[in-house]
Design a protein around this motif. Structure first.
Motif, PDB file in Angstrom:
ATOM      1  N   GLY A   1       0.810  -1.212   0.000  1.00  0.00           N
ATOM      2  CA  GLY A   1       0.000   0.000   0.000  1.00  0.00           C
ATOM      3  C   GLY A   1       0.841   1.258   0.000  1.00  0.00           C
ATOM      4  N   ALA A   2       1.935   1.233   0.742  1.00  0.00           N
ATOM      5  CA  ALA A   2       2.787   2.425   0.861  1.00  0.00           C
ATOM      6  C   ALA A   2       3.438   2.811  -0.459  1.00  0.00           C
ATOM      7  CB  ALA A   2       3.853   2.184   1.926  1.00  0.00           C
ATOM      8  N   VAL A   3       3.905   1.814  -1.215  1.00  0.00           N
ATOM      9  CA  VAL A   3       4.596   2.109  -2.481  1.00  0.00           C
ATOM     10  C   VAL A   3       3.650   2.019  -3.681  1.00  0.00           C
ATOM     11  CG1 VAL A   3       6.806   1.315  -1.551  1.00  0.00           C
ATOM     12  CG2 VAL A   3       5.366  -0.295  -2.836  1.00  0.00           C
ATOM     13  N   MET A   4       2.345   1.789  -3.403  1.00  0.00           N
ATOM     14  CA  MET A   4       1.337   1.628  -4.457  1.00  0.00           C
ATOM     15  C   MET A   4       1.782   0.585  -5.475  1.00  0.00           C
ATOM     16  SD  MET A   4      -1.336   3.269  -3.726  1.00  0.00           S
ATOM     17  CE  MET A   4      -2.190   3.098  -5.287  1.00  0.00           C
ATOM     18  N   ALA A   5       2.078  -0.602  -4.965  1.00  0.00           N
ATOM     19  CA  ALA A   5       2.543  -1.704  -5.801  1.00  0.00           C
ATOM     20  C   ALA A   5       1.485  -2.099  -6.829  1.00  0.00           C
ATOM     21  CB  ALA A   5       2.882  -2.910  -4.920  1.00  0.00           C
ATOM     22  N   THR A   6       1.935  -2.641  -7.948  1.00  0.00           N
ATOM     23  CA  THR A   6       0.995  -3.135  -8.958  1.00  0.00           C
ATOM     24  C   THR A   6       0.326  -4.413  -8.477  1.00  0.00           C
ATOM     25  OG1 THR A   6       2.843  -4.266 -10.035  1.00  0.00           O
ATOM     26  CG2 THR A   6       2.201  -2.118 -10.915  1.00  0.00           C
ATOM     27  N   VAL A   7       1.034  -5.184  -7.657  1.00  0.00           N
ATOM     28  CA  VAL A   7       0.481  -6.407  -7.092  1.00  0.00           C
ATOM     29  C   VAL A   7       1.246  -6.753  -5.819  1.00  0.00           C
ATOM     30  CG1 VAL A   7       1.984  -7.963  -8.427  1.00  0.00           C
ATOM     31  CG2 VAL A   7      -0.225  -8.799  -7.606  1.00  0.00           C
ATOM     32  N   TYR A   8       0.554  -7.356  -4.876  1.00  0.00           N
ATOM     33  CA  TYR A   8       1.180  -7.871  -3.661  1.00  0.00           C
ATOM     34  C   TYR A   8       1.184  -9.389  -3.762  1.00  0.00           C
ATOM     35  CZ  TYR A   8       1.425  -9.349   1.278  1.00  0.00           C
ATOM     36  OH  TYR A   8       1.746  -9.979   2.462  1.00  0.00           O
ATOM     37  N   GLU A   9       2.363  -9.975  -3.900  1.00  0.00           N
ATOM     38  CA  GLU A   9       2.500 -11.425  -3.997  1.00  0.00           C
ATOM     39  C   GLU A   9       2.721 -12.014  -2.610  1.00  0.00           C
ATOM     40  OE1 GLU A   9       4.505 -11.939  -8.429  1.00  0.00           O
ATOM     41  OE2 GLU A   9       5.801 -11.949  -6.661  1.00  0.00           O
ATOM     42  N   ASN A  10       1.946 -13.027  -2.297  1.00  0.00           N
ATOM     43  CA  ASN A  10       2.084 -13.714  -1.015  1.00  0.00           C
ATOM     44  C   ASN A  10       2.444 -15.163  -1.312  1.00  0.00           C
ATOM     45  OD1 ASN A  10       1.168 -15.140   1.559  1.00  0.00           O
ATOM     46  ND2 ASN A  10       0.860 -12.994   2.116  1.00  0.00           N
ATOM     47  N   TRP A  11       3.722 -15.496  -1.091  1.00  0.00           N
ATOM     48  CA  TRP A  11       4.237 -16.819  -1.445  1.00  0.00           C
ATOM     49  C   TRP A  11       4.159 -17.759  -0.254  1.00  0.00           C
ATOM     50  CZ3 TRP A  11       6.058 -18.133  -6.356  1.00  0.00           C
ATOM     51  CH2 TRP A  11       6.126 -17.076  -7.273  1.00  0.00           C
ATOM     52  N   THR A  12       3.566 -18.932  -0.527  1.00  0.00           N
ATOM     53  CA  THR A  12       3.386 -19.914   0.536  1.00  0.00           C
ATOM     54  C   THR A  12       3.731 -21.302  -0.006  1.00  0.00           C
ATOM     55  OG1 THR A  12       1.768 -20.768   2.125  1.00  0.00           O
ATOM     56  CG2 THR A  12       0.890 -19.991   0.013  1.00  0.00           C
ATOM     57  N   ASP A  13       3.075 -22.356   0.515  1.00  0.00           N
ATOM     58  CA  ASP A  13       3.433 -23.711   0.098  1.00  0.00           C
ATOM     59  C   ASP A  13       2.277 -24.459  -0.555  1.00  0.00           C
ATOM     60  OD1 ASP A  13       1.917 -23.982   2.343  1.00  0.00           O
ATOM     61  OD2 ASP A  13       3.412 -25.045   3.535  1.00  0.00           O
ATOM     62  N   VAL A  14       1.282 -23.726  -1.066  1.00  0.00           N
ATOM     63  CA  VAL A  14       0.169 -24.348  -1.795  1.00  0.00           C
ATOM     64  C   VAL A  14      -0.049 -23.636  -3.122  1.00  0.00           C
ATOM     65  CG1 VAL A  14      -1.041 -25.209   0.251  1.00  0.00           C
ATOM     66  CG2 VAL A  14      -1.497 -22.887  -0.547  1.00  0.00           C
ATOM     67  N   ASP A  15      -0.570 -24.373  -4.112  1.00  0.00           N
ATOM     68  CA  ASP A  15      -0.779 -23.804  -5.447  1.00  0.00           C
ATOM     69  C   ASP A  15      -1.907 -22.782  -5.474  1.00  0.00           C
ATOM     70  OD1 ASP A  15       1.246 -25.226  -6.599  1.00  0.00           O
ATOM     71  OD2 ASP A  15      -0.027 -26.741  -7.521  1.00  0.00           O
ATOM     72  N   ASN A  16      -2.894 -23.002  -4.622  1.00  0.00           N
ATOM     73  CA  ASN A  16      -4.083 -22.147  -4.623  1.00  0.00           C
ATOM     74  C   ASN A  16      -4.643 -22.002  -3.221  1.00  0.00           C
ATOM     75  OD1 ASN A  16      -4.315 -23.840  -7.380  1.00  0.00           O
ATOM     76  ND2 ASN A  16      -5.272 -21.843  -7.691  1.00  0.00           N
ATOM     77  N   VAL A  17      -5.525 -21.033  -3.092  1.00  0.00           N
ATOM     78  CA  VAL A  17      -6.481 -21.078  -1.990  1.00  0.00           C
ATOM     79  C   VAL A  17      -7.532 -22.087  -2.433  1.00  0.00           C
ATOM     80  CG1 VAL A  17      -8.238 -19.791  -0.717  1.00  0.00           C
ATOM     81  CG2 VAL A  17      -6.083 -18.688  -1.321  1.00  0.00           C
TER      82      VAL A  17
ATOM     83  N   SER B   1       5.432 -21.630 -11.254  1.00  0.00           N
ATOM     84  CA  SER B   1       4.746 -21.463 -12.535  1.00  0.00           C
ATOM     85  C   SER B   1       3.231 -21.567 -12.400  1.00  0.00           C
ATOM     86  CB  SER B   1       5.242 -22.517 -13.537  1.00  0.00           C
ATOM     87  OG  SER B   1       4.949 -23.828 -13.065  1.00  0.00           O
ATOM     88  N   ALA B   2       2.749 -22.099 -11.277  1.00  0.00           N
ATOM     89  CA  ALA B   2       1.297 -22.193 -11.058  1.00  0.00           C
ATOM     90  C   ALA B   2       0.707 -20.791 -10.952  1.00  0.00           C
ATOM     91  CB  ALA B   2       1.013 -23.000  -9.797  1.00  0.00           C
ATOM     92  N   LYS B   3      -0.464 -20.616 -11.519  1.00  0.00           N
ATOM     93  CA  LYS B   3      -1.095 -19.295 -11.564  1.00  0.00           C
ATOM     94  C   LYS B   3      -1.441 -18.773 -10.173  1.00  0.00           C
ATOM     95  CE  LYS B   3      -4.969 -16.800 -13.671  1.00  0.00           C
ATOM     96  NZ  LYS B   3      -6.187 -16.929 -14.523  1.00  0.00           N
ATOM     97  N   GLY B   4      -1.817 -19.683  -9.288  1.00  0.00           N
ATOM     98  CA  GLY B   4      -2.177 -19.290  -7.935  1.00  0.00           C
ATOM     99  C   GLY B   4      -3.587 -18.733  -7.850  1.00  0.00           C
ATOM    100  N   THR B   5      -3.860 -18.038  -6.764  1.00  0.00           N
ATOM    101  CA  THR B   5      -5.167 -17.420  -6.532  1.00  0.00           C
ATOM    102  C   THR B   5      -4.995 -15.906  -6.472  1.00  0.00           C
ATOM    103  OG1 THR B   5      -5.973 -19.326  -5.277  1.00  0.00           O
ATOM    104  CG2 THR B   5      -7.112 -17.233  -4.924  1.00  0.00           C
ATOM    105  N   THR B   6      -5.837 -15.188  -7.193  1.00  0.00           N
ATOM    106  CA  THR B   6      -5.776 -13.738  -7.199  1.00  0.00           C
ATOM    107  C   THR B   6      -6.962 -13.171  -6.409  1.00  0.00           C
ATOM    108  OG1 THR B   6      -4.760 -13.784  -9.391  1.00  0.00           O
ATOM    109  CG2 THR B   6      -5.628 -11.675  -8.636  1.00  0.00           C
ATOM    110  N   ILE B   7      -6.656 -12.236  -5.511  1.00  0.00           N
ATOM    111  CA  ILE B   7      -7.687 -11.555  -4.723  1.00  0.00           C
ATOM    112  C   ILE B   7      -7.873 -10.163  -5.317  1.00  0.00           C
ATOM    113  CG2 ILE B   7      -8.412 -10.871  -2.408  1.00  0.00           C
ATOM    114  CD1 ILE B   7      -6.308 -12.805  -1.305  1.00  0.00           C
ATOM    115  N   VAL B   8      -9.099  -9.867  -5.713  1.00  0.00           N
ATOM    116  CA  VAL B   8      -9.371  -8.638  -6.464  1.00  0.00           C
ATOM    117  C   VAL B   8     -10.582  -7.904  -5.875  1.00  0.00           C
ATOM    118  CG1 VAL B   8      -8.395  -9.490  -8.638  1.00  0.00           C
ATOM    119  CG2 VAL B   8     -10.798  -9.968  -8.092  1.00  0.00           C
ATOM    120  N   SER B   9     -10.783  -6.669  -6.333  1.00  0.00           N
ATOM    121  CA  SER B   9     -11.947  -5.896  -5.891  1.00  0.00           C
ATOM    122  C   SER B   9     -13.231  -6.446  -6.486  1.00  0.00           C
ATOM    123  CB  SER B   9     -11.794  -4.425  -6.297  1.00  0.00           C
ATOM    124  OG  SER B   9     -10.669  -3.849  -5.699  1.00  0.00           O
TER     125      SER B   9
END
Length: 450
Positions: free
Chosen positions: A208-224, A281-289
């Motif tokens: 939020g502070a740097v107005m990033a284009t995206v916030y990536e949260n890396w964990t150990d699963v392909d998706n939510v 390489s997995a697309k993952g889950t995107t959280i959007v408005s």
């Protein structure tokens, strides 16, 4: 510019840290990297945070904490040696020793300061390794960068607004910024930590502070997933979810993302991408408005234990102006937050968390309700679980409540509470704690038609 946060499982050992560095290298937009403390390397292993908590408790108890201190040193030493940056251990040992042996007057503040060393030293190690392989990286101390926190009236860490202006300067750094998650400093220079898993919040604040284009949260699963994989095998993967849906699910027990981590990015409309360090390489889950598509009618199902109900009965309650205000004032004055308020004409039920509504608090609050509000009865029931069905598409659908209630009834699960969120994207059921996972399974089977 992207902000990328890596969880403890992604930083558990040298092999995983090298994977993290490869991921950072794959995208030049990843400029700010937030790190957790090293997690478990295998199922019976200990997280570094747990080792530090044990160390702090031994010091507070007045027992010999040196073996625990050495165990923390050993864990970081193995990582540093495997990364060929053993020289970093001098500063790490000094940092941890200084904090562990520091005089204290407040046990909670002391525990916070010791716990924070896991993330702090993890950032030191990652920055040192990146520099050793030719990547210009800078360890960023939260105090120097201006992440200012304070405690609210119930002891929760809150972010001071000026932090965002302070942290925005990181966007101008030439080097990769390696930032420890989980903690910041108050105006007195004392360490304050978020609740467990709070590195997610740090990453969100920085994005939020740097107005990033995206916030990536890396964990150990392909998706939510639509449900906890430990409850249902091979659950339905979620590719896209809204902030509101994720907030509801996190509240009800989804552990992929800290429930307080969404607000800084939600406020600025920054998407969050949850990805797998072990499968980048997995697309993952995107959280959007706003969703662009729906994979299913129901987005997810989650259950959380640890609630109580306080049911107040008073004849003609609905005609007494200010009754609910008086009731809520009692809880507020006693520092107990209200989670939900299902109500009837002559009764109202307040749902609270057990960890705040202690037996001592219960005695005080019940006594005040009876004496100050002249009610007929107050009934407290503990050991309640909340099970949530969440899905934005449900707002325009018919029959979900009937299907869910029927599935729970057929499974022999008694419903203590039924409530629909005002936004119509969630349904809440209160069941006995013993039936929490069973209820989630029954709902998943019905709503995802296994």
């Amino acid at each position: 510019m992207k902000v990328a946060k890596f969880g403890g499982s992604s930083l558990a050992d040298a092999i995983h840290i090298k994977q993290v560095c490869d991921i950072i290298d794959q995208d030049s937009e990843r400029h700010i990297i937030v790190v957790s403390a090293p997690g478990k390397r295998y199922s019976d292993d200990s997280k570094v945070t747990d080792l530090l908590i044990n160390l702090a408790k031994e010091r507070l108890a007045g027992t010999d904490y040196n073996p625990s201190l050495l165990a923390v040193f050993e864990r970081f030493e193995i990582i540093a040696n495997d990364l060929s940056i053993s020289e970093a251990m001098d500063s790490i040992k000094k940092k941890i020793s200084t904090v562990a042996s520091a005089p204290y007057t407040d046990e909670i503040k002391y525990l916070d300061s010791v716990k924070a060393m896991g993330e702090d030293c993890s950032a030191v190690i990652l920055a040192a390794y990146l520099n050793s392989i030719g990547r210009k990286a800078k360890y960023c101390n939260p105090k120097d960068c201006g992440l200012i926190l304070e405690h609210d009236e119930v002891g929760k860490a809150i972010i001071i607004d000026e932090s965002y202006e302070n942290l925005a300067k990181l966007a101008n750094e030439d080097a990769l910024c390696i930032f420890p998650g989980f903690f910041g400093y108050n105006s007195k220079g004392e360490i304050i930590t978020f609740s467990r898993g709070g590195s997610d919040i740090t990453g969100s604040v920085l994005a939020g502070a740097v107005m990033a284009t995206v916030y990536e949260n890396w964990t150990d699963v392909d998706n939510v997933f639509a449900v906890n994989p430990s409850i249902v095998k091979n659950p339905f993967p979620i590719t896209e979810i809204t902030y509101d849906e994720m907030r509801e699910l996190a509240y009800a027990g989804f552990s992929v993302l800290h429930e307080e981590a969404l607000f800084p990015v939600y406020k600025r409309g920054i998407p969050v991408n949850i990805k797998n360090t072990n499968n980048p390489s997995a697309k993952g889950t995107t959280i959007v408005s706003k969703r662009t598509h729906y994979d299913s009618l129901v987005t997810g199902i989650a259950g959380e234990k640890g609630f109580c109900t306080v049911t107040i009965n008073k004849y003609l309650m609905n005609r007494q102006v200010g009754f609910l205000l008086g009731l809520l004032t009692i809880f507020a004055q006693e520092g107990v937050s209200i989670e939900h308020i299902p109500s009837g004409i002559d009764s109202v039920t307040l749902i609270v968390r057990k960890k705040y509504f202690t037996p001592e608090k219960e005695q005080i609050i019940v006594s005040r309700i009876k004496s100050e509000l002249s009610v007929e009865s107050v009934h407290v029931e503990r050991d309640l679980a909340i099970v949530m069905i969440v899905g934005q598409a449900m707002a325009n659908s018919v029959g979900i409540m009937a299907r869910a209630a029927s599935a729970l009834g057929n499974a022999g699960i008694n419903l203590k509470i039924v409530n629909q969120g005002a936004s119509e994207i969630s349904l809440m059921f209160g069941v006995s704690e013993a039936y929490c996972s069973y209820a989630v399974k029954a709902l998943y089977k019905e709503l995802f038609k296994l």
